[in-house]
Design an enzyme around this catalytic site. Sequence first.
Site, short mmCIF file in Angstrom:
data_model
loop_
_atom_site.label_atom_id
_atom_site.label_comp_id
_atom_site.label_asym_id
_atom_site.label_seq_id
_atom_site.Cartn_x
_atom_site.Cartn_y
_atom_site.Cartn_z
N LEU A 82 0.88 -1.18 0.00
CA LEU A 82 0.00 0.00 0.00
C LEU A 82 0.91 1.22 0.00
CD1 LEU A 82 -2.72 1.50 0.34
CD2 LEU A 82 -2.46 1.23 2.80
N GLU A 83 0.69 2.09 -0.97
CA GLU A 83 1.49 3.32 -1.07
C GLU A 83 0.64 4.44 -0.48
OE1 GLU A 83 2.14 4.48 -5.15
OE2 GLU A 83 3.98 5.55 -4.65
N ILE A 84 1.14 5.04 0.60
CA ILE A 84 0.40 6.14 1.23
C ILE A 84 1.05 7.44 0.79
CG2 ILE A 84 -0.18 7.23 3.45
CD1 ILE A 84 -0.21 4.36 4.63
#
Length: 723
Positions: free
Chosen positions: A475-477
């Site tokens: 997951l890229e925040i």
Amino acid sequence: MSEEAPKEYLSLRVDDGIAYVCIDVSGQRVNTLSTPMTERFEEVLDELRDTAGLEGVVIHSGKEGNFVVGFDINELQELSQRPEDVRPMIDRGHQMLGRFEELSVPVVAAVDGNCLGGGLELAMACHARIASNNDKTQMGLPEVKLGVIPGLGGTQRLPRLVGLQTGLNMILTGKQVGAKKAKKLGLVDDVVHPGILLQVAAEKARKMYAKGGWQKRPKASIGEVFSNPGEMVNLAAKTPARKLIFNQARETTRKQAGDKYPAPFAAIDVIETGYKDGFDAGLQAEGDAFAKLVKDDVAKNLINLFFMKQEVDKAKPFPWNTKAYPVDKIGVLGAGLMGAGIAQVAAYKGYEVRLKDVDDEGLSWGLNYTKELIDKLVKRKKISAPMGDIMFGRISGTTEYTGFGQADLIIEAVFEDLDLKKSVIKDLEEHTHDEAVIASNTSTIPIKEIASASKNPEMVLGMHFFSPVHKMPLLEIIRHEGTSSKAVATALEVGRDMGKTCIVVNDGSGFFTSRVIGAYINEAGWILQEGARIEDIDRAMKDWGFPVGPMKLVDEVGMDVALKAAKTLQEAFEERWDAPTALKAVAADGRKGKKNKKGFYKYKDGKGKEVDETVYDLLPGGRDRKPVDKEVIQERCWLAMLNECAYCLQEEIAEHPRDIDIGVIFGLGFPPFRGGILRHADSVGLPRVAERMHRLADQFGDRLKPADIIVEKAEKNENFYSE
Ligand code: NAD
């Protein structure tokens, strides 16, 4: 007792004829095996040998719900730098476990919680195993995931206990089994409530002692007795059948992982030696293979990757003491592929989910998709049918904003269109509370632009999930300049709770991952345009270690989606982003890839095995393709990807090389055995990388000119990872 082996590792107590050996490494949350632990075991073995009146030994853990998670990986990493010490250490471990096997009383392992790697090898060297029915009880040999094989007899003992086929399967995949399954396989003798585990283990030891005959190790050579009676008949009688199993295992491993990972092949060889020449020969072969593998670059890279992932998984948001907003309910906007996927994973993890689409058709597609995913979990026995019902019950659908007032986090996954996303945010905020965090799942649009539509831009960030959401681990925040730390902390907490490895990056077009994969596909597009065959490009990159080639990847993602992303990236980096016309021409022919069964490949039953030659009619050179050197394709594609990673580091989109390496491996399929793209560049040497890129740029175009950061580091002879 030596200084390195304090009592805190193991304690021994004798009660009513049973010796209880308790493993409890002080100062650690979990138990691990290590050299000091071996020393302490040796002392305990001396004490056991000298204790009169014993009827049995029970080995158990002092940590509830944790037996032993394996060999200490810090020590394993150190050992990879000291190869001369590996073989003596292995021999010592083999001897130590052999002494348990040869004790004059039965030894029973009482397993509660994780019993992995060296932990399972210890348990298997015992004469019997009783496991607790705790959900945390998991047994397996995951060593191949670190580029090595089990080194404490696991390659010999596991197949003898559970049968060759199952043993091979567990060792080659690193798969773990729960207590019930372990009993079914013959890996444990009984499964009981944790509250009576020690008592049952002690009774088992007493019974075995009284009955005698417990010393026999299950054997696997021809004519010897197998623990698995069916297999005894099949294999002992039929050597060709056994050969077939080993050869099939080699074939399957080659198909699944290619030949870049030596450990599974070494495991097969070592197990085969044990079957052919007996247990001791197998043990010797295991020691030799382990010592060879641990100093190999693949093991070093995979062990390093393990630590990098741990660091990323534990990293705190800045400032480190920022508290997340509490999240119970999640709202998801857009019930398409991504929205529905996110809803399912959130419900799986216990969140109440409100899923909205514009109309009933869109909504029911999304609800059906989540139901299908949940049904698959039930079918695969990952969850029970009632649990599946509960999970699906957590997702409610709507075409209005009703229910969004209670959502603490809203994830937007509507079409990739800035104006639509802005208007959705505006509408949404009419219905949410002030402490609701709003995340966009956009793949390329800068978050700042989306947040500009919000009353509370500090509550807006990106949560970029990958497809399929339930399978992809990253997951890229994305935080834009104004995103509050509390919002970032919230996304991190929820993301991790959803089981994702999260990297936090700064805002920009395509952030980190889309930019980097875009540059890689762009270069492949150029190679295609210059006349290469589609299958040559894809095969070259698969041979380099990617799970699919770049052309196939475009078909998977969707040509339309890829093109949209490419347009955004070209606009953002126009001074250096040079796009080939090839991809546009193919898209203009109505080819969307897998989803409309028309792309670079021909699709039949959902599978695209054969290149669609008619694509070439749309490209310069037509069907008259020319051979291109495999190494040139590989170098151009990985260096284009590296260059974009370097720009991201230079522009502080990613703040740490570690985030980049984790991002490319867990999000983009970069081959794990190379340890990450920056690590791989370091191992090639940045002066050489820079020199190659200059040459490629001269030949194929300025886009391949190395970013300043590469040139500067190369000039100073530095690495990406040098401080
Ligand atoms: P999709 O076309 O499958 O789904 C989009 C859904 O949004 C549709 O069901 C549509 O009806 C709905 N929608 C449109 N306007 C809406 C509104 N006003 N309110 C509620 N719902 C609305 O698209 P997708 O593939 O799920 O992509 C969604 C987002 O995720 C895009 O921003 C995309 O770039 C991003 N993304 C996609 C992928 C991927 O591989 N598909 C991966 C990562 C990120």
